[in-house]
Design a protein around this motif. Structure first.
Motif, PDB file in Angstrom:
ATOM      1  N   ASN A   1       8.885  -8.703  -4.844  1.00 39.61           N
ATOM      2  CA  ASN A   1       8.191  -7.909  -5.855  1.00 39.61           C
ATOM      3  C   ASN A   1       8.868  -6.580  -6.182  1.00 39.61           C
ATOM      4  OD1 ASN A   1       5.754  -9.616  -6.342  1.00 39.61           O
ATOM      5  ND2 ASN A   1       5.626  -9.370  -4.128  1.00 39.61           N
ATOM      6  N   GLY A   2       9.982  -6.303  -5.538  1.00 35.76           N
ATOM      7  CA  GLY A   2      10.682  -5.047  -5.762  1.00 35.76           C
ATOM      8  C   GLY A   2      11.706  -5.088  -6.877  1.00 35.76           C
ATOM      9  N   ARG A   3      11.681  -6.144  -7.668  1.00 35.24           N
ATOM     10  CA  ARG A   3      12.584  -6.255  -8.812  1.00 35.24           C
ATOM     11  C   ARG A   3      11.770  -6.610 -10.045  1.00 35.24           C
ATOM     12  NH1 ARG A   3      16.914  -5.007  -8.221  1.00 35.24           N
ATOM     13  NH2 ARG A   3      18.989  -5.672  -7.938  1.00 35.24           N
ATOM     14  N   ALA A   4      12.014  -5.881 -11.093  1.00 38.76           N
ATOM     15  CA  ALA A   4      11.366  -6.175 -12.376  1.00 38.76           C
ATOM     16  C   ALA A   4      12.450  -6.149 -13.444  1.00 38.76           C
ATOM     17  CB  ALA A   4      10.275  -5.150 -12.672  1.00 38.76           C
TER      18      ALA A   4
ATOM     19  N   ARG B   1      12.545  -1.657  -8.221  1.00 36.11           N
ATOM     20  CA  ARG B   1      11.419  -0.736  -8.358  1.00 36.11           C
ATOM     21  C   ARG B   1      10.789  -0.520  -6.992  1.00 36.11           C
ATOM     22  NH1 ARG B   1       6.050  -2.158  -8.276  1.00 36.11           N
ATOM     23  NH2 ARG B   1       5.617  -4.355  -7.975  1.00 36.11           N
ATOM     24  N   ALA B   2      10.129   0.605  -6.841  1.00 35.16           N
ATOM     25  CA  ALA B   2       9.420   0.894  -5.596  1.00 35.16           C
ATOM     26  C   ALA B   2       8.114   0.112  -5.585  1.00 35.16           C
ATOM     27  CB  ALA B   2       9.142   2.389  -5.486  1.00 35.16           C
ATOM     28  N   VAL B   3       7.749  -0.364  -4.404  1.00 35.94           N
ATOM     29  CA  VAL B   3       6.509  -1.118  -4.226  1.00 35.94           C
ATOM     30  C   VAL B   3       5.647  -0.346  -3.229  1.00 35.94           C
ATOM     31  CG1 VAL B   3       5.506  -3.308  -3.465  1.00 35.94           C
ATOM     32  CG2 VAL B   3       7.723  -3.298  -4.627  1.00 35.94           C
TER      33      VAL B   3
ATOM     34  N   VAL C   1      14.687   0.158   4.733  1.00 41.20           N
ATOM     35  CA  VAL C   1      13.976   0.497   3.503  1.00 41.20           C
ATOM     36  C   VAL C   1      14.177   1.974   3.192  1.00 41.20           C
ATOM     37  CG1 VAL C   1      12.192  -1.291   3.734  1.00 41.20           C
ATOM     38  CG2 VAL C   1      11.783   0.981   4.692  1.00 41.20           C
ATOM     39  N   GLN C   2      13.957   2.312   1.933  1.00 43.01           N
ATOM     40  CA  GLN C   2      14.007   3.701   1.484  1.00 43.01           C
ATOM     41  C   GLN C   2      12.660   4.031   0.874  1.00 43.01           C
ATOM     42  OE1 GLN C   2      17.142   3.290  -1.372  1.00 43.01           O
ATOM     43  NE2 GLN C   2      18.740   3.810   0.103  1.00 43.01           N
ATOM     44  N   SER C   3      12.155   5.226   1.170  1.00 38.92           N
ATOM     45  CA  SER C   3      10.881   5.624   0.572  1.00 38.92           C
ATOM     46  C   SER C   3      11.140   6.372  -0.726  1.00 38.92           C
ATOM     47  CB  SER C   3      10.077   6.492   1.543  1.00 38.92           C
ATOM     48  OG  SER C   3      10.777   7.667   1.861  1.00 38.92           O
ATOM     49  N   VAL C   4      10.218   6.186  -1.662  1.00 37.16           N
ATOM     50  CA  VAL C   4      10.291   6.838  -2.967  1.00 37.16           C
ATOM     51  C   VAL C   4       8.993   7.606  -3.137  1.00 37.16           C
ATOM     52  CG1 VAL C   4      10.465   6.483  -5.466  1.00 37.16           C
ATOM     53  CG2 VAL C   4      11.699   4.966  -3.895  1.00 37.16           C
ATOM     54  N   ARG C   5       9.090   8.903  -3.343  1.00 35.98           N
ATOM     55  CA  ARG C   5       7.895   9.743  -3.480  1.00 35.98           C
ATOM     56  C   ARG C   5       7.463   9.862  -4.938  1.00 35.98           C
ATOM     57  NH1 ARG C   5       7.037  13.179   1.195  1.00 35.98           N
ATOM     58  NH2 ARG C   5       8.693  12.775   2.679  1.00 35.98           N
TER      59      ARG C   5
ATOM     60  N   GLY D   1       4.376   6.221  -8.935  1.00 31.61           N
ATOM     61  CA  GLY D   1       5.184   5.011  -8.927  1.00 31.61           C
ATOM     62  C   GLY D   1       6.018   4.888  -7.670  1.00 31.61           C
ATOM     63  N   GLY D   2       5.676   5.697  -6.675  1.00 26.64           N
ATOM     64  CA  GLY D   2       6.422   5.686  -5.424  1.00 26.64           C
ATOM     65  C   GLY D   2       6.047   4.517  -4.541  1.00 26.64           C
ATOM     66  N   GLY D   3       6.743   4.421  -3.458  1.00 26.93           N
ATOM     67  CA  GLY D   3       6.535   3.340  -2.507  1.00 26.93           C
ATOM     68  C   GLY D   3       7.799   3.134  -1.707  1.00 26.93           C
TER      69      GLY D   3
END
Length: 157
Positions: free
Chosen positions: A20-23, A28-30, A59-63, A66-68
């Motif tokens: 689900n991390g690709r659109a 994309r962040a999940v 994994v990498q976190s995205v703040r 739309g973060g995840g």
């Protein structure tokens, strides 16, 4: 031998993230809440697992909005063994204290008669998991499916 919940849930969550991390070809962040809902895993448990996965560089976190989380490497470069080991799950089948430990599981400290059997099985399990990528899991190409063999051959009804 049975893999604990920690290892199984970490692999489930990472496979979900890979799927689900690709659109439209863009990563994309999940959010962990999305993964928790889809995989029916406690959000607080996922937070603990992802802290370890992030610390291990998987994994990498995205703040922010739309973060995840995102995979740190591509799904075809991330193998299941890495995930299991990242959450401190030993891949072994012996009941002895440490992998390849000279101290055995018997009361007097000797190795049991079947120690080498179970140690070899643990090594086989690790080798198998090290040969399966997240991409293989998402695309259902594990085990005999990956090699093209018929999964029903040799299976008793």
């Amino acid at each position: 031998m049975r893999l604990s919940t920690k290892g199984r849930y970490a692999v489930m969550a990472m496979a979900d993230l890979a799927k689900n991390g690709r659109a439209d070809g863009v990563q994309r962040a999940v959010s962990l809440a999305e993964i928790a809902a889809r995989q029916e895993i406690s959000l607080s448990y996922l937070e603990q697992l992802f802290a370890r996965l992030r610390k291990s560089g998987l994994v990498q976190s995205v703040r922010g909005p739309g973060g995840g989380y995102r995979l740190a490497k591509s799904a075809d470069e991330t193998v299941v063994a890495e995930i299991v080991l990242a959450v401190d799950e030993p891949i072994r089948a012996t009941r002895c204290i440490g992998h390849s430990s000279p101290k055995g599981c018997m009361m007097a400290g000797e190795r049991c008669i079947t120690h080498n059997l179970w140690e070899d099985l643990g090594a086989e399990i690790h080798a198998y998991l090290a040969g399966v990528s997240l991409e293989d899991v998402v695309m259902n190409r594990t085990g005999r499916r990956r090699s093209g063999a018929n999964p029903d051959v040799g299976v008793a009804a």
